[in-house]
Design an enzyme around this catalytic site. Structure first.
Site, PDB file in Angstrom:
ATOM      1  N   HIS A 115      46.041  39.924  52.285  1.00  0.00           N
ATOM      2  CA  HIS A 115      44.734  40.204  52.914  1.00  0.00           C
ATOM      3  C   HIS A 115      43.450  40.016  52.596  1.00  0.00           C
ATOM      4  CE1 HIS A 115      46.156  42.383  49.105  1.00  0.00           C
ATOM      5  NE2 HIS A 115      44.651  42.647  49.198  1.00  0.00           N
ATOM      6  N   HIS A 144      37.994  40.134  47.824  1.00  0.00           N
ATOM      7  CA  HIS A 144      38.417  39.102  46.719  1.00  0.00           C
ATOM      8  C   HIS A 144      39.314  38.473  48.521  1.00  0.00           C
ATOM      9  CE1 HIS A 144      40.553  43.312  46.602  1.00  0.00           C
ATOM     10  NE2 HIS A 144      41.832  42.361  47.680  1.00  0.00           N
ATOM     11  N   GLU A 199      43.095  37.540  44.177  1.00  0.00           N
ATOM     12  CA  GLU A 199      43.989  38.908  43.409  1.00  0.00           C
ATOM     13  C   GLU A 199      45.536  37.590  44.142  1.00  0.00           C
ATOM     14  OE1 GLU A 199      44.375  42.062  45.954  1.00  0.00           O
ATOM     15  OE2 GLU A 199      45.837  42.582  44.765  1.00  0.00           O
TER      16      GLU A 199
HETATM   17  C1  LIG Z   1      44.843  48.632  45.605  1.00  0.00           C
HETATM   18  C2  LIG Z   1      45.165  47.525  44.602  1.00  0.00           C
HETATM   19  C3  LIG Z   1      44.990  45.823  45.180  1.00  0.00           C
HETATM   20  C4  LIG Z   1      45.661  45.526  45.998  1.00  0.00           C
HETATM   21  O1  LIG Z   1      47.510  45.683  46.161  1.00  0.00           O
HETATM   22  O2  LIG Z   1      45.511  44.717  46.890  1.00  0.00           O
HETATM   23  C5  LIG Z   1      43.402  45.580  44.763  1.00  0.00           C
HETATM   24  O3  LIG Z   1      42.956  45.108  45.876  1.00  0.00           O
HETATM   25  S1  LIG Z   1      42.552  46.506  43.731  1.00  0.00           S
HETATM   26  C6  LIG Z   1      41.035  45.703  44.414  1.00  0.00           C
HETATM   27  C7  LIG Z   1      39.853  46.323  42.960  1.00  0.00           C
HETATM   28  N1  LIG Z   1      40.568  45.599  41.330  1.00  0.00           N
HETATM   29  C8  LIG Z   1      39.846  44.727  41.332  1.00  0.00           C
HETATM   30  O4  LIG Z   1      38.315  44.294  41.559  1.00  0.00           O
HETATM   31  C9  LIG Z   1      40.721  44.095  39.797  1.00  0.00           C
HETATM   32  C10 LIG Z   1      39.886  43.087  39.492  1.00  0.00           C
HETATM   33  N2  LIG Z   1      38.107  42.665  39.388  1.00  0.00           N
HETATM   34  C11 LIG Z   1      37.682  43.262  38.093  1.00  0.00           C
HETATM   35  O5  LIG Z   1      38.366  42.794  37.105  1.00  0.00           O
HETATM   36  C12 LIG Z   1      36.344  43.681  37.868  1.00  0.00           C
HETATM   37  O6  LIG Z   1      35.948  43.619  39.167  1.00  0.00           O
HETATM   38  C13 LIG Z   1      34.737  41.863  38.053  1.00  0.00           C
HETATM   39  C14 LIG Z   1      35.711  40.732  38.800  1.00  0.00           C
HETATM   40  C15 LIG Z   1      35.781  41.252  36.722  1.00  0.00           C
HETATM   41  C16 LIG Z   1      33.621  42.031  37.742  1.00  0.00           C
HETATM   42  O7  LIG Z   1      33.851  43.016  36.789  1.00  0.00           O
HETATM   43  P1  LIG Z   1      31.998  43.755  36.447  1.00  0.00           P
HETATM   44  O8  LIG Z   1      32.625  44.986  35.252  1.00  0.00           O
HETATM   45  O9  LIG Z   1      32.113  44.170  37.983  1.00  0.00           O
HETATM   46  O10 LIG Z   1      31.403  42.509  36.027  1.00  0.00           O
HETATM   47  P2  LIG Z   1      29.826  41.696  35.958  1.00  0.00           P
HETATM   48  O11 LIG Z   1      29.573  42.881  37.550  1.00  0.00           O
HETATM   49  O12 LIG Z   1      29.586  42.226  35.597  1.00  0.00           O
HETATM   50  O13 LIG Z   1      30.900  40.684  36.947  1.00  0.00           O
HETATM   51  C17 LIG Z   1      30.812  39.531  36.231  1.00  0.00           C
HETATM   52  C18 LIG Z   1      30.505  38.362  37.458  1.00  0.00           C
HETATM   53  O14 LIG Z   1      30.806  37.749  38.081  1.00  0.00           O
HETATM   54  C19 LIG Z   1      31.158  38.645  40.065  1.00  0.00           C
HETATM   55  N3  LIG Z   1      31.661  39.621  40.215  1.00  0.00           N
HETATM   56  C20 LIG Z   1      32.199  40.990  40.711  1.00  0.00           C
HETATM   57  N4  LIG Z   1      32.498  41.136  41.171  1.00  0.00           N
HETATM   58  C21 LIG Z   1      33.080  40.137  41.817  1.00  0.00           C
HETATM   59  C22 LIG Z   1      33.599  39.581  43.450  1.00  0.00           C
HETATM   60  N5  LIG Z   1      34.357  40.478  44.350  1.00  0.00           N
HETATM   61  N6  LIG Z   1      33.899  38.627  43.618  1.00  0.00           N
HETATM   62  C23 LIG Z   1      32.935  37.528  42.606  1.00  0.00           C
HETATM   63  N7  LIG Z   1      32.235  37.418  42.376  1.00  0.00           N
HETATM   64  C24 LIG Z   1      32.327  38.524  41.463  1.00  0.00           C
HETATM   65  C25 LIG Z   1      29.459  38.426  39.373  1.00  0.00           C
HETATM   66  O15 LIG Z   1      28.501  38.418  39.896  1.00  0.00           O
HETATM   67  C26 LIG Z   1      29.136  38.660  37.938  1.00  0.00           C
HETATM   68  O16 LIG Z   1      29.086  36.754  38.141  1.00  0.00           O
HETATM   69  P3  LIG Z   1      27.582  36.282  37.644  1.00  0.00           P
HETATM   70  O17 LIG Z   1      27.132  37.344  38.565  1.00  0.00           O
HETATM   71  O18 LIG Z   1      27.590  34.422  38.214  1.00  0.00           O
HETATM   72  O19 LIG Z   1      27.281  36.910  35.769  1.00  0.00           O
HETATM   73 CO   LIG Z   2      43.547  43.396  47.065  1.00  0.00          CO
END
Ligand SMILES: CC[C@@H](C(=O)O)C(=O)SCCNC(=O)CCNC(=O)[C@H](O)C(C)(C)COP(=O)(O)OP(=O)(O)OC[C@H]1O[C@@H](n2cnc3c(N)ncnc32)[C@H](O)[C@@H]1OP(=O)(O)O
Ligand SMILES: [Co+2]
Length: 136
Positions: free
Chosen positions: A7, A78, A128
């Site tokens: 997805h 994602h 993912e």
């Molecule tokens: C329903 C279940 C499942 C399915 O079955 O399909 C799902 O899809 S669940 C979907 C939601 N769950 C998740 O997203 C879990 C994994 N995500 C995480 O653990 C966090 O979101 C993260 C990715 C670790 C980010 O955490 P956060 O607290 O938001 O930290 P920052 O904002 O500081 O971000 C750190 C760094 O990562 C970049 N970032 C954040 N989100 C994304 C994204 N979606 N895509 C790309 N990059 C992302 C953010 O820009 C920061 O980068 P820098 O700014 O360069 O430091």
């Molecule tokens: Co998902």
């Protein structure tokens, strides 16, 4: 191994409005909502063979999508790759230096095991991995 693009996920600030948009404006089939407590995420799926669109929204205002929306608003969230052996893929990718966001896979939507790779390990894209539990 990776077998399909399961997805493409979009973070939406208003889930009902986005469901209406994808159903009525884009004419996609709606596969229903699923609240995934383990992920603190509400989801809505739209099959678009050979993949699907997943709308993701905070569950009870919490979870990773709440943080994402706060910082960035809605957007592409994602990509999910389906695998036929999530444990083997995690071990293989860890060997190659990929950083995972949890130690073990957890329960995702549609009774799948899911795990996430840190965006920093993949040129800024949140990936993912998902394995349907029915599969071995
Ligand atoms: C329903 C279940 C499942 C399915 O079955 O399909 C799902 O899809 S669940 C979907 C939601 N769950 C998740 O997203 C879990 C994994 N995500 C995480 O653990 C966090 O979101 C993260 C990715 C670790 C980010 O955490 P956060 O607290 O938001 O930290 P920052 O904002 O500081 O971000 C750190 C760094 O990562 C970049 N970032 C954040 N989100 C994304 C994204 N979606 N895509 C790309 N990059 C992302 C953010 O820009 C920061 O980068 P820098 O700014 O360069 O430091
Ligand atoms: Co998902």
């Amino acid at each position: 191994m990776i077998t399909a693009l399961d997805h493409i996920a979009i973070a939406v600030p208003d889930l009902e409005k986005a469901i209406k948009r994808f159903m009525e404006d884009f004419g996609l089939n709606y596969n229903g909502r699923e609240d995934v407590a383990t992920a603190k995420t509400s989801t809505a799926f739209f099959p678009l063979p050979p993949t699907q669109i997943e709308l993701v929204h905070p569950l009870n205002g919490e979870g990773p999508i709440a943080g994402y929306l706060e910082k960035r608003g809605g957007g592409l969230h994602h990509l999910c790759f389906r695998t036929d052996d999530i444990e083997a893929d995690v071990a293989r990718l860890k060997e190659k230096g990929y950083q995972f966001l949890s130690e073990q896979p957890s329960l995702g939507a549609h009774n799948c095991k899911v795990i996430f790779i840190h965006p920093k390990s993949c040129d800024g894209v949140l990936i993912e991995l998902s394995q349907p539990m029915g599969e071995h």
